[in-house]
Structure formats: structure tokens, C-alpha cells
Design a protein around this motif. Structure first.
Motif, mmCIF file in Angstrom:
data_model
loop_
_atom_site.group_PDB
_atom_site.id
_atom_site.type_symbol
_atom_site.label_atom_id
_atom_site.label_comp_id
_atom_site.label_asym_id
_atom_site.label_seq_id
_atom_site.Cartn_x
_atom_site.Cartn_y
_atom_site.Cartn_z
ATOM 1 N N GLU A 158 -1.144 22.571 51.938
ATOM 2 C CA GLU A 158 -1.203 21.487 52.919
ATOM 3 C C GLU A 158 -2.624 20.968 53.073
ATOM 4 O O GLU A 158 -2.846 19.756 53.207
ATOM 5 C CB GLU A 158 -0.662 21.978 54.255
ATOM 6 C CG GLU A 158 -0.521 20.889 55.302
ATOM 7 C CD GLU A 158 0.266 21.354 56.523
ATOM 8 O OE1 GLU A 158 -0.104 20.938 57.636
ATOM 9 O OE2 GLU A 158 1.248 22.104 56.354
ATOM 10 N N ILE A 264 3.280 17.663 54.059
ATOM 11 C CA ILE A 264 3.439 18.910 53.308
ATOM 12 C C ILE A 264 3.744 20.011 54.303
ATOM 13 O O ILE A 264 3.016 20.191 55.281
ATOM 14 C CB ILE A 264 2.168 19.256 52.504
ATOM 15 C CG1 ILE A 264 1.904 18.185 51.438
ATOM 16 C CG2 ILE A 264 2.301 20.629 51.842
ATOM 17 C CD1 ILE A 264 0.580 18.350 50.732
ATOM 18 N N HIS A 266 3.634 23.667 54.946
ATOM 19 C CA HIS A 266 3.043 24.889 54.396
ATOM 20 C C HIS A 266 3.996 26.073 54.498
ATOM 21 O O HIS A 266 3.926 27.003 53.695
ATOM 22 C CB HIS A 266 1.719 25.207 55.093
ATOM 23 C CG HIS A 266 1.846 25.482 56.552
ATOM 24 N ND1 HIS A 266 1.820 24.495 57.506
ATOM 25 C CD2 HIS A 266 2.012 26.645 57.232
ATOM 26 C CE1 HIS A 266 1.946 25.024 58.698
ATOM 27 N NE2 HIS A 266 2.073 26.333 58.575
#
Length: 588
Positions: A158, A264, A266
């Protein structure tokens, strides 16, 4: 220094923990691990956090002879990467120390909430799971440790995405056109990440899992027992009743979805890494497959769900409601503790360094209660932060099933109490032992800690009680003042006995107030309490709070032993209260 008061709850958890390796192998890992945790709670530094990680992976070692434990290496890489990556990130906070605090917060909830323990026991261990730990609390300890300590290990992915986006945005905006340029992360051979190396023939390695869940393999496209995404999709379907095909489709398309929507997750990568590594290592080291397919898959799926549940499963086409602890206790607890743990998170990002963040916290946990007060030094957390946090718990989790008396979230700023400085008396500069911690700030923090300790004792005496004042800021002014008086009185009482408070960590600290001093100082505490009450208009008489009458406005010698114990406890509790603000009792 210590930044929360959860140490007492953590101690209670360890009081009931038994480790299999200690019972069968004559080791003392529980004592060793407990010591590492105690060290962390005193300091809450990255170095202390690193030792907690190492201790957990030493207790549950899963590595090959002659090779470094890869999990230890990975957490150390996260630590170093976070230290150096923030120059190209707008918003980032510490995740290394945070994960240890999440772990310890979860131990606290387990120790104090019988409802959560019952939910865990109903769901875990599953009937087909023959390798479950039979030692007290260890099955929870293992699953929770894997999930909480590993839940942010995919964060570098991320961070990379955020760095690329910020840099490209900066370059694109150089001509003043404010063009929106967004990078997308995709993979040419993602199947290599979503694959566990086959060391033992898959049919043999997955035999117990196949027997327990035959339906997963009697499909046109059976679940692949060496695919992390397949295993987590099946786990979600079993626990939450989602359609397996739809869940598989969502998980396998997650990278593309993240790329299209510009984010994103994680947790997605953390879960993949955990299953890929653990699946290989447990085969290569001759470990029991049941430990992989039950606790590790459970923990990894919890890691996935700590973001994925709200971002995907609560939306179409799934539309799940609040998660119930009895359905998925480890995931429930991870979402709760990850959202709860807001204190002592070092600001790393460019913008984050300008935010007001919680420096410390007081947590009150009981059978049906959860109250947290975030403490800031200057200013308050963003407007609406506490209400939004409490609302988030209700939207994500069936929180009332575990805490039916309610969840309360509050924020107090030390700066807001400065007017009390005049009301409790001027501070002698000679008593301000460190420039970084002037005495009035310590008095303020002690006052908050005293209230949290009162609530904690109230819940211990009556676990089902509803707290009248869950947070310090809920108190009426006269009760706040009473806590400030008691806090300032700690210094006065100690000084009269040749003792004082100083920053913890130096040699010579008193673990307890000497028994011969307790009675003497308890009487002084009672006299100070009477003086405060009388000055506030209280008079002797049958107890009537509204009329400000109390039967205890009499000399200490005339009190019953039960009432004297309140004053004695105020003295006995001084070392523990001091520890909450990173201080200890020393000779003057």
C-alpha cells in the motif's frame, strides 16, 4: 513510557494462560513472553515491540533448520520500511507498534468479556479440528497472535502505491493544470502469489480438510487446497453464509477492482503472504496440516476481513449486516481492536504530522461495558471523531451482543484542564522533576487515570453494571475536582513520607507502598477528602448526595474498616497509577 492502562487486563489474561510447550517440555515460555509484554507496556517503543514479535514467533516457531524465521524478518522489514518511506506519503501512521497494541488490546477483551469468550468457545475449536490446543486459553492466544501481529504486514504494498501516486501527482501538477494522474498496480503472474508450494502431495496434505468440508471439493470447480484465495473464500462462505462462487469471484478479481478504484488493501496482501509462507513452511517442517487449515486459515481470513468486510462484504452483491462474534470471533475482535487502538501511533506521513493524534488512552472494560478515552496533549481529535468511531463499531459489528451496556468513545485534551491548575494550587517549580513532564500535566493525567481505575473496580465488583460516567469528561465539575485533588494529593502524601514520583526506569523504584506507611497515608487521604467536601458545602448526616450530606465526615478512627479500605486503596494504588503515566515511586 506507558500510554494506556491495559496492563492490568493483560496481566489477568496471562494469569489464566497455559502453554502446551511449558506443560510437556518443561520450558518457561509463558513467563518469558509475559516479561516481554511487560517491558513493552512500560515503554511502547519500536525496540520493545520487536521483542514481542520475536517472542511470539519463538514460542510458535515455524522455520527450517539453519534458516532465519521468515516472519521475524518480515516484521523487521516493515519496521525499517515505515521509518524511511514517509517522505513521499501524505497520510501514514505507525503500524509496527500499533500491531502489538492491537494484540494486547485483544487479550484484554478476552480476559474481561465472558460473552466474547463464550462466542469464541462456540465457534472454536471446530469439531473436525483434532490438533486444537487443550491448554487453557492457548488456542485463542495462537489464533489471535497470528492475526493481530500479522494484520499489517502487507502494508509496504500500500505504501508503494501511495508513493507512486503522490510523486506522479506532484510531477503532473508542476505546470499548474492539476491533472489527475493515478497509477494502477497489476501483476503479470499473480497466480504465483496465490499459490502454496506443494511439498507434500496436496491430496495427502489436505486430507483432513477435504473430509471436514467435502462440499468444497464436490463442485464443478473445486476449492484448491493450495490456493490462499480459494481457502479464504471457503472460510468466508462457511462463517458468513455467502455464496462461495460469488466470494471466489470477488477475491480473485480483487487486484483488478483495487486498480480500477484507485486503492490498495494491505490486509489482502497480508493474508496472502501469511498463507503462502505458512503453508509452505508447515509442509517443509513436517508440521500438522490441521494447524494450517483451521487456526492459520482462520487467522489469515480475519486479517483479510479487517478491511475487506466493510469495503466489500457489506456492499452489493453480498450486503452483509454487522458481523457477529459467534460467527467469526477472531475477525470480529481484529476489527474491534484495530479500530479502537488509536493511541501512541507515531505520525509518519507529510499531512499526518500536522494532525492532532491521541497520545495515550484509558480503557474501561467489563462484562458488558467498553469505554475508551483518548488523551491528546494540545487540541482535540477531529470534530465528530468519537461519535463516528462509536457508530462505526455499530455498523461493522454486532457490538451489543458482547457489550450490551454500551460502548463509549471520548476524547479529552490535557490543555483543556489547565484552568484547574489554579484551582488545585500553584505548582512548585522545584517539584517539576522533568521539563518534558511538568507537574500539572502529570496531575491531569493522574486524575484521568484515577477515574479509569474507579470504573475498572466498579466493573470488577459488578461486571453487569452500567457506568454512570464512562469517561472522565462525563463527570460533573465537583467530581472532576475531587479527582484532581486526589491526584495532587498523591505528591503531597508521598512527600510527607519521604517519597516522590519520578520518571520510571531508574533503579530503586518501589513496587508497592511500604505496609507501615499505608495506614498513616490513608488517614491523611481521608483528612484531605473531608477538607475538600466541607469546602464544597457538604455536612455530616445520613447519606444524601443531592443535599450534600455524608456520614463519613468524621475522624478516620471512627470509620468502619470497609470505608477505611477506600482510603487505603487510594494509597496502595499509587504505584499502578503512576505507571499509567510512565512514572514510579522513589525515595525523595
Amino acid at each position: 513510557m506507558s500510554t494506556s492502562n491495559i496492563a492490568v487486563y493483560v496481566d489477568r489474561f496471562f494469569d489464566g494462560l497455559e502453554l502446551e510447550t511449558d506443560r510437556t517440555g518443561g520450558t518457561h515460555f509463558e513467563t518469558y513472553f509475559r516479561g516481554r509484554v511487560a517491558d513493552f507496556l512500560r515503554e511502547e517503543t519500536p525496540d520493545a515491540a520487536s521483542l514481542v514479535y520475536r517472542a511470539f514467533f519463538e514460542v510458535y516457531r515455524i522455520s527450517l533448520p539453519g534458516r532465519t524465521d521468515p516472519f521475524v524478518s518480515l516484521v523487521e522489514q516493515l519496521r525499517e520500511y515505515e521509518n524511511t518511506a514517509a517522505t513521499l506519503i501524505d497520510k501514514q501512521r505507525d503500524h509496527f507498534v500499533h500491531a502489538v497494541n492491537v494484540f494486547l488490546t485483544g487479550l484484554s477483551v478476552y480476559a474481561e468479556s465472558g460473552r466474547f469468550r463464550a462466542a469464541f468457545d462456540r465457534a472454536v475449536p471446530e469439531k473436525p479440528y483434532r490438533k486444537a490446543y487443550r491448554t487453557a486459553r492457548e488456542e485463542f492466544f495462537f489464533r489471535w497472535g497470528v492475526a493481530s501481529l500479522f494484520h499489517d504486514m502487507g502494508y509496504p504494498v500500500e505504501i508503494v502505491g501511495n508513493q507512486i501516486n503522490r510523486y506522479i501527482r506532484m510531477v503532473a501538477d508542476a505546470d499548474g493544470d492539476e491533472v489527475k494522474v493515478r497509477a494502477e498496480i497489476r501483476y503479470r503472474n499473480f497466480d504465483e502469489l496465490d499459490h502454496i508450494k506443494e511439498v507434500v502431495p496436496a491430496a495427502k496434505f489436505a486430507r483432513a480438510y477435504r473430509k471436514a468440508y467435502p462440499g468444497d471439493f464436490e463442485r464443478p470447480e473445486p476449492v484448491d487446497p493450495l490456493s490462499p484465495l480459494d481457502l479464504m473464500a471457503a472460510r468466508i462462505a462457511h462463517a458468513h453464509g455467502t455464496n462461495l462462487d460469488a466470494t471466489l469471484k470477488a477475491l480473485n478479481g480483487a487486484v483488478e477492482t483495487m486498480a480500477k478504484n484507485g486503492f490498495i488493501d494491505h490486509g489482502y496482501y497480508s493474508a496472502l503472504i501469511l498463507l503462502k509462507w505458512y503453508g509452505y513452511l508447515i509442509q517443509a517442517s513436517g508440521g500438522a496440516p490441521e494447524r494450517f487449515y483451521w487456526p492459520v486459515v482462520d487467522s489469515a481470513t480475519a486479517v483479510l476481513l479487517h478491511n475487506y468486510y466493510k469495503n466489500v462484504l457489506q456492499k452489493a452483491p453480498f450486503g452483509l449486516g454487522p458481523m457477529r462474534a459467534k460467527d467469526d470471533p477472531v475477525a470480529f475482535l481484529l476489527i474491534l481492536c484495530d479500530e479502537l487502538q488509536e493511541w501512541n501511533r507515531e505520525a509518519r506521513g507529510i499531512l499526518t504530522r500536522t494532525f492532532t493524534l491521541a497520545e495515550s488512552a484509558n480503557v474501561a472494560l467489563g462484562e458488558g461495558n467498553l469505554a475508551v478515552t483518548y488523551i491528546t496533549r494540545e487540541g482535540l481529535l477531529p470534530e465528530g471523531f468519537c461519535a463516528e468511531k462509536a457508530d462505526l463499531f455499530r455498523r461493522l459489528l454486532a457490538i451489543d451482543e458482547i457489550f450490551p451496556a454500551g460502548v463509549s468513545v471520548d476524547n479529552v485534551s490535557l490543555a483543556s484542564f489547565r484552568p484547574w491548575k489554579e484551582r488545585i494550587g500553584a505548582v512548585d517549580p522545584a517539584k517539576a522533576f522533568t521539563a518534558a513532564n511538568p507537574l500539572y500535566e502529570n496531575v491531569e493525567r493522574l486524575a484521568i487515570a484515577i477515574h479509569a481505575r474507579y470504573n475498572e473496580k466498579r466493573l470488577r465488583d459488578d461486571p453487569t453494571a452500567r457506568l454512570a460516567y464512562p469517561n472522565f469528561s462525563d463527570l460533573p465539575d465537583d467530581m472532576k475536582y475531587s479527582n484532581f485533588r486526589q491526584a495532587k494529593g498523591i505528591y503531597e502524601r508521598l512527600a510527607s513520607a519521604g517519597l516522590t514520583l519520578r520518571e520510571a526506569g531508574r533503579p530503586g523504584a518501589y513496587r508497592a507502598i511500604p505496609a507501615e506507611l499505608v495506614e498513616i497515608l490513608a488517614e491523611k487521604e481521608h483528612v484531605a477528602w473531608m477538607e475538600e467536601r466541607i469546602a464544597s458545602g457538604w455536612t455530616l448526616g445520613e447519606k444524601d448526595v443531592a443535599a450534600k450530606k455524608s456520614p463519613y465526615l468524621v475522624p478516620y478512627a471512627e470509620l468502619s474498616e470497609k470505608i477505611k479500605d477506600y482510603d487505603r486503596d487510594a494509597i496502595r494504588n499509587i504505584p499502578e497509577l503512576a505507571a499509567v503515566i510512565g512514572m514510579a515511586v522513589y525515595d525523595l
